[in-house]
Design a protein around this motif. Structure first.
Motif, short mmCIF file in Angstrom:
data_model
loop_
_atom_site.label_atom_id
_atom_site.label_comp_id
_atom_site.label_asym_id
_atom_site.label_seq_id
_atom_site.Cartn_x
_atom_site.Cartn_y
_atom_site.Cartn_z
N UNK A 30 0.86 -0.98 -28.43
CA UNK A 30 0.07 -2.02 -27.76
C UNK A 30 -0.39 -1.57 -26.37
N UNK A 31 -1.21 -2.41 -25.75
CA UNK A 31 -1.70 -2.16 -24.39
C UNK A 31 -0.55 -2.01 -23.40
N UNK A 32 -0.81 -1.31 -22.32
CA UNK A 32 0.05 -1.28 -21.13
C UNK A 32 1.49 -0.86 -21.41
N UNK A 33 1.65 0.18 -22.21
CA UNK A 33 2.99 0.66 -22.54
C UNK A 33 3.20 2.07 -21.99
N UNK A 34 4.39 2.30 -21.44
CA UNK A 34 4.79 3.64 -21.02
C UNK A 34 6.10 3.93 -21.73
N UNK A 35 6.02 4.72 -22.79
CA UNK A 35 7.16 4.97 -23.66
C UNK A 35 7.58 6.43 -23.56
N UNK A 36 8.87 6.67 -23.46
CA UNK A 36 9.42 8.01 -23.55
C UNK A 36 9.91 8.24 -24.97
N UNK A 37 10.08 9.49 -25.35
CA UNK A 37 10.68 9.79 -26.65
C UNK A 37 12.05 9.13 -26.71
N UNK A 43 8.30 -5.31 -32.01
CA UNK A 43 7.04 -5.41 -32.74
C UNK A 43 6.44 -6.79 -32.56
N UNK A 44 5.14 -6.84 -32.27
CA UNK A 44 4.46 -8.12 -32.11
C UNK A 44 3.27 -8.19 -33.07
N UNK A 146 -1.58 -5.36 -38.81
CA UNK A 146 -1.58 -6.61 -38.04
C UNK A 146 -0.46 -6.64 -37.00
N UNK A 147 0.30 -5.54 -36.89
CA UNK A 147 1.40 -5.48 -35.92
C UNK A 147 1.19 -4.33 -34.95
N UNK A 148 1.64 -4.54 -33.72
CA UNK A 148 1.65 -3.49 -32.70
C UNK A 148 3.05 -3.38 -32.13
N UNK A 149 3.36 -2.21 -31.59
CA UNK A 149 4.71 -1.93 -31.09
C UNK A 149 4.71 -1.85 -29.57
#
Length: 222
Positions: A30-37, A43-44, A146-149
């Motif tokens: 999804x938008x505005x995410x900063x994810x590390x490994x 889920x939304x 239909x889902x984003x993480x």
């Protein structure tokens, strides 16, 4: 002398996974995410893409009231499958219904004439009085797209509060765009010392998340 700190490598947290990439899933971040490994993910649902249909049970009391879905009919917490709404406390010109999600878990009680506003959204109108056992169903059709993480957020109320997967790679998305990614969605063993948890997470919230991941076959080894 300059000190360099080595970051997390993609998939470094993985101890084992199922054959033929069965553990992995294509996903949209999804938008505005900063994810590390190794980031724990929630889920939304993208509400605009979800289809919901309501139906009254054929055995309901003749002339009993109807269930009308709201617009939109679902929230970002919705699950794919069939929700059951069953009358448990009949009353003259009223009544109370138990609402269960597609897994059979109760998500609350709906009162006749009062809007129910949780994973699904609806109002039950009164006509002839309901009796115990009268029911409605709401069938939700939500495909993978239909889902984003998003990063798991134990304080969330949009679906992000349930841990469902792990990010294999680091991903950064801007405020106006999503990004494709590959995630660990099921059947894997992972190194708990290389998992990225939300800052300040409580022991209780972490235990709940670990249990939720285990339900999907993702086992955290410490």
């Amino acid at each position: 002398m300059t000190t360099v700190t080595e970051g997390r490598h993609a998939g470094e947290f993985l101890l084992s996974e199922a054959n033929f990439h069965r553990s992995r899933e294509n996903a949209t971040i999804a938008f505005s995410q900063t994810l590390l490994a190794g980031t724990v993910l929630g889920r939304i649902a993208v509400v605009a893409g979800v289809v919901a249909t309501a139906a009254a049970d054929a055995g309901n009391t003749a002339g009993a009231g109807a269930l009308t879905l709201a617009n939109p009919a679902v929230s970002s917490k919705v699950k794919d499958g069939v929700y059951n709404i069953v009358c448990t406390e009949p009353a003259t010109n009223g009544g109370t219904f138990e609402v269960t999600d597609p897994t059979g878990k109760s998500i609350g009680k709906a009162t006749v004439g009062v809007a129910f506003n949780k994973e699904i959204k609806f109002t039950i109108a009164d006509a002839n009085d309901f009796v115990a056992g009268d029911r409605f169903t709401v069938t939700v059709e939500a495909d993978a797209e239909d889902f984003q993480y998003v990063a798991y957020n134990p304080a969330g109320a949009d679906g992000s509060e349930v841990a469902v997967a792990l990010a294999i790679y680091g991903v950064v998305t801007p405020a106006d765009a999503t990004a494709p990614a590959v995630i660990i969605a099921r059947d894997a063993e992972v190194n708990g010392h290389q998992i990225e948890w939300p800052a300040g997470i409580t022991a209780a919230a972490k235990a709940d998340a670990i249990q939720a991941l285990e339900a999907r076959g993702i086992i955290i080894r410490n």
